[in-house]
Design a protein around this motif. Structure first.
Motif, PDB file in Angstrom:
ATOM      1  N   CYS A  85      43.025  75.237 -46.663  1.00  0.00           N
ATOM      2  CA  CYS A  85      42.351  76.405 -47.249  1.00  0.00           C
ATOM      3  C   CYS A  85      41.475  77.109 -46.223  1.00  0.00           C
ATOM      4  O   CYS A  85      41.414  78.337 -46.188  1.00  0.00           O
ATOM      5  CB  CYS A  85      41.539  75.988 -48.468  1.00  0.00           C
ATOM      6  SG  CYS A  85      42.575  75.532 -49.879  1.00  0.00           S
ATOM      7  N   LYS A  86      40.790  76.343 -45.349  1.00  0.00           N
ATOM      8  CA  LYS A  86      39.975  76.940 -44.299  1.00  0.00           C
ATOM      9  C   LYS A  86      40.846  77.701 -43.301  1.00  0.00           C
ATOM     10  O   LYS A  86      40.538  78.821 -42.902  1.00  0.00           O
ATOM     11  CB  LYS A  86      39.175  75.864 -43.568  1.00  0.00           C
ATOM     12  CG  LYS A  86      38.012  75.321 -44.353  1.00  0.00           C
ATOM     13  CD  LYS A  86      37.273  74.265 -43.542  1.00  0.00           C
ATOM     14  CE  LYS A  86      36.178  73.615 -44.360  1.00  0.00           C
ATOM     15  NZ  LYS A  86      35.513  72.542 -43.597  1.00  0.00           N
ATOM     16  N   VAL A  87      41.951  77.086 -42.898  1.00  0.00           N
ATOM     17  CA  VAL A  87      42.850  77.711 -41.915  1.00  0.00           C
ATOM     18  C   VAL A  87      43.520  78.952 -42.499  1.00  0.00           C
ATOM     19  O   VAL A  87      43.670  79.972 -41.821  1.00  0.00           O
ATOM     20  CB  VAL A  87      43.911  76.690 -41.434  1.00  0.00           C
ATOM     21  CG1 VAL A  87      44.987  77.367 -40.608  1.00  0.00           C
ATOM     22  CG2 VAL A  87      43.250  75.580 -40.645  1.00  0.00           C
ATOM     23  N   ARG A 147      50.506  85.173 -44.356  1.00  0.00           N
ATOM     24  CA  ARG A 147      49.851  84.178 -45.196  1.00  0.00           C
ATOM     25  C   ARG A 147      50.801  83.590 -46.242  1.00  0.00           C
ATOM     26  O   ARG A 147      50.837  82.373 -46.448  1.00  0.00           O
ATOM     27  CB  ARG A 147      48.618  84.769 -45.862  1.00  0.00           C
ATOM     28  CG  ARG A 147      47.723  83.698 -46.476  1.00  0.00           C
ATOM     29  CD  ARG A 147      46.377  84.235 -46.927  1.00  0.00           C
ATOM     30  NE  ARG A 147      45.678  84.801 -45.776  1.00  0.00           N
ATOM     31  CZ  ARG A 147      45.026  85.978 -45.810  1.00  0.00           C
ATOM     32  NH1 ARG A 147      44.979  86.667 -46.918  1.00  0.00           N
ATOM     33  NH2 ARG A 147      44.422  86.421 -44.739  1.00  0.00           N
ATOM     34  N   LEU A 148      51.605  84.417 -46.909  1.00  0.00           N
ATOM     35  CA  LEU A 148      52.522  83.910 -47.929  1.00  0.00           C
ATOM     36  C   LEU A 148      53.539  82.947 -47.310  1.00  0.00           C
ATOM     37  O   LEU A 148      53.847  81.905 -47.892  1.00  0.00           O
ATOM     38  CB  LEU A 148      53.240  85.051 -48.654  1.00  0.00           C
ATOM     39  CG  LEU A 148      54.219  84.636 -49.741  1.00  0.00           C
ATOM     40  CD1 LEU A 148      53.515  83.810 -50.818  1.00  0.00           C
ATOM     41  CD2 LEU A 148      54.888  85.855 -50.348  1.00  0.00           C
ATOM     42  N   MET A 149      54.040  83.271 -46.126  1.00  0.00           N
ATOM     43  CA  MET A 149      54.989  82.379 -45.455  1.00  0.00           C
ATOM     44  C   MET A 149      54.356  81.022 -45.175  1.00  0.00           C
ATOM     45  O   MET A 149      54.981  79.981 -45.374  1.00  0.00           O
ATOM     46  CB  MET A 149      55.467  82.997 -44.134  1.00  0.00           C
ATOM     47  CG  MET A 149      56.370  84.182 -44.293  1.00  0.00           C
ATOM     48  SD  MET A 149      56.788  84.934 -42.710  1.00  0.00           S
ATOM     49  CE  MET A 149      57.726  83.641 -41.941  1.00  0.00           C
ATOM     50  N   VAL A 150      53.104  81.034 -44.719  1.00  0.00           N
ATOM     51  CA  VAL A 150      52.414  79.791 -44.398  1.00  0.00           C
ATOM     52  C   VAL A 150      52.170  78.972 -45.663  1.00  0.00           C
ATOM     53  O   VAL A 150      52.342  77.746 -45.664  1.00  0.00           O
ATOM     54  CB  VAL A 150      51.096  80.084 -43.640  1.00  0.00           C
ATOM     55  CG1 VAL A 150      50.279  78.822 -43.463  1.00  0.00           C
ATOM     56  CG2 VAL A 150      51.404  80.722 -42.289  1.00  0.00           C
ATOM     57  N   ILE A 151      51.813  79.643 -46.744  1.00  0.00           N
ATOM     58  CA  ILE A 151      51.598  78.936 -48.013  1.00  0.00           C
ATOM     59  C   ILE A 151      52.900  78.318 -48.511  1.00  0.00           C
ATOM     60  O   ILE A 151      52.926  77.170 -48.948  1.00  0.00           O
ATOM     61  CB  ILE A 151      50.972  79.879 -49.057  1.00  0.00           C
ATOM     62  CG1 ILE A 151      49.539  80.230 -48.638  1.00  0.00           C
ATOM     63  CG2 ILE A 151      50.987  79.247 -50.450  1.00  0.00           C
ATOM     64  CD1 ILE A 151      48.904  81.339 -49.449  1.00  0.00           C
ATOM     65  N   VAL A 152      54.004  79.057 -48.410  1.00  0.00           N
ATOM     66  CA  VAL A 152      55.308  78.516 -48.827  1.00  0.00           C
ATOM     67  C   VAL A 152      55.671  77.309 -47.955  1.00  0.00           C
ATOM     68  O   VAL A 152      56.130  76.281 -48.459  1.00  0.00           O
ATOM     69  CB  VAL A 152      56.409  79.602 -48.756  1.00  0.00           C
ATOM     70  CG1 VAL A 152      57.796  79.005 -48.915  1.00  0.00           C
ATOM     71  CG2 VAL A 152      56.175  80.668 -49.818  1.00  0.00           C
ATOM     72  N   ALA A 153      55.436  77.413 -46.646  1.00  0.00           N
ATOM     73  CA  ALA A 153      55.728  76.290 -45.749  1.00  0.00           C
ATOM     74  C   ALA A 153      54.885  75.071 -46.122  1.00  0.00           C
ATOM     75  O   ALA A 153      55.398  73.949 -46.172  1.00  0.00           O
ATOM     76  CB  ALA A 153      55.468  76.692 -44.302  1.00  0.00           C
ATOM     77  N   GLN A 154      53.609  75.288 -46.390  1.00  0.00           N
ATOM     78  CA  GLN A 154      52.713  74.185 -46.735  1.00  0.00           C
ATOM     79  C   GLN A 154      53.111  73.535 -48.063  1.00  0.00           C
ATOM     80  O   GLN A 154      53.154  72.318 -48.171  1.00  0.00           O
ATOM     81  CB  GLN A 154      51.263  74.697 -46.815  1.00  0.00           C
ATOM     82  CG  GLN A 154      50.258  73.715 -47.364  1.00  0.00           C
ATOM     83  CD  GLN A 154      49.967  72.557 -46.428  1.00  0.00           C
ATOM     84  OE1 GLN A 154      50.362  72.553 -45.276  1.00  0.00           O
ATOM     85  NE2 GLN A 154      49.263  71.563 -46.932  1.00  0.00           N
ATOM     86  N   CYS A 155      53.424  74.349 -49.042  1.00  0.00           N
ATOM     87  CA  CYS A 155      53.705  73.810 -50.381  1.00  0.00           C
ATOM     88  C   CYS A 155      55.098  73.196 -50.502  1.00  0.00           C
ATOM     89  O   CYS A 155      55.286  72.210 -51.209  1.00  0.00           O
ATOM     90  CB  CYS A 155      53.537  74.906 -51.430  1.00  0.00           C
ATOM     91  SG  CYS A 155      51.836  75.479 -51.586  1.00  0.00           S
TER      92      CYS A 155
END
Length: 190
Positions: A136-138, A147-155
């Motif tokens: 969340c900090k990063v 940002r959406l791509m990173v969230i999809v990758a993380q989840c």
């Protein structure tokens, strides 16, 4: 040009056993022409391994002079991750399988099957794993367009190439599913 012609002549004279000595480079050229995979990313990996590592070392070797101990020692000396050395070993194994199928070498045990790569199935180092709080900090520092791509990758644990290949129709929001059916590598959809 001469090597490509030699590979072509070998194919033409397939029914007669080879009467001359075959160099590894002839195998490389024929393998590249006939056996490289259709998938772009895999084909580019093969090409990179061949042109950067296999061809420079083995091109002038006679096929029947490639010995497991020499290959194993060479792989140990490569300044590459164990997984990459293992991939190069696997590609050479596949090339020798093709050489046997094309009767460029005697049928028998593939010499590369005796080659070991220590730690070839292990990561060189453990990747860092972010906690939810760290993520969340990063995420706040990531530009909005990514940002959406990173969230999809993380989840979901998808690769970048898989995320770039997603289309809205891949999402079934009612069923809560996602169908990953394509990837994009160097602008090419597979």
């Amino acid at each position: 040009m001469r090597n490509a012609a030699a590979a072509f002549l070998l194919k033409l004279n397939q029914e007669a056993p080879p009467t001359r000595i075959i160099r590894f480079e002839t195998l490389i050229d024929r393998f590249a022409a006939e056996e490289y995979p259709d998938r772009y990313s895999t084909r580019m990996s093969y090409r990179s391994y061949v042109e950067n590592h296999i061809r420079p070392k083995w091109r002038d070797y006679l096929l029947d002079r490639v010995k497991p101990a020499v290959v194993e020692q060479w792989l140990k000396q490569l300044d590459l991750a164990p997984k990459t050395r293992s991939s190069i070993r696997s590609l050479m194994h596949t090339m020798f399988e093709a050489a046997q199928r094309w009767e460029l070498v005697d049928l028998g045990r593939n010499p590369i099957s005796l080659v070991r790569v220590k730690g070839g199935s292990k990561r060189a180092k453990r990747p860092p794993i972010l906690t939810n709080q760290q993520f969340c900090k990063v995420a706040g520092f990531i530009p909005a367009r990514y940002r959406l791509m990173v969230i999809v990758a993380q989840c979901l644990g998808l690769r970048v190439s898989e995320i770039v290949g997603l289309k809205w129709e891949d999402f079934d929001f009612e069923a809560g599913t996602l169908l990953v059916q394509r990837s994009v590598v160097h602008g090419r959809v597979d």
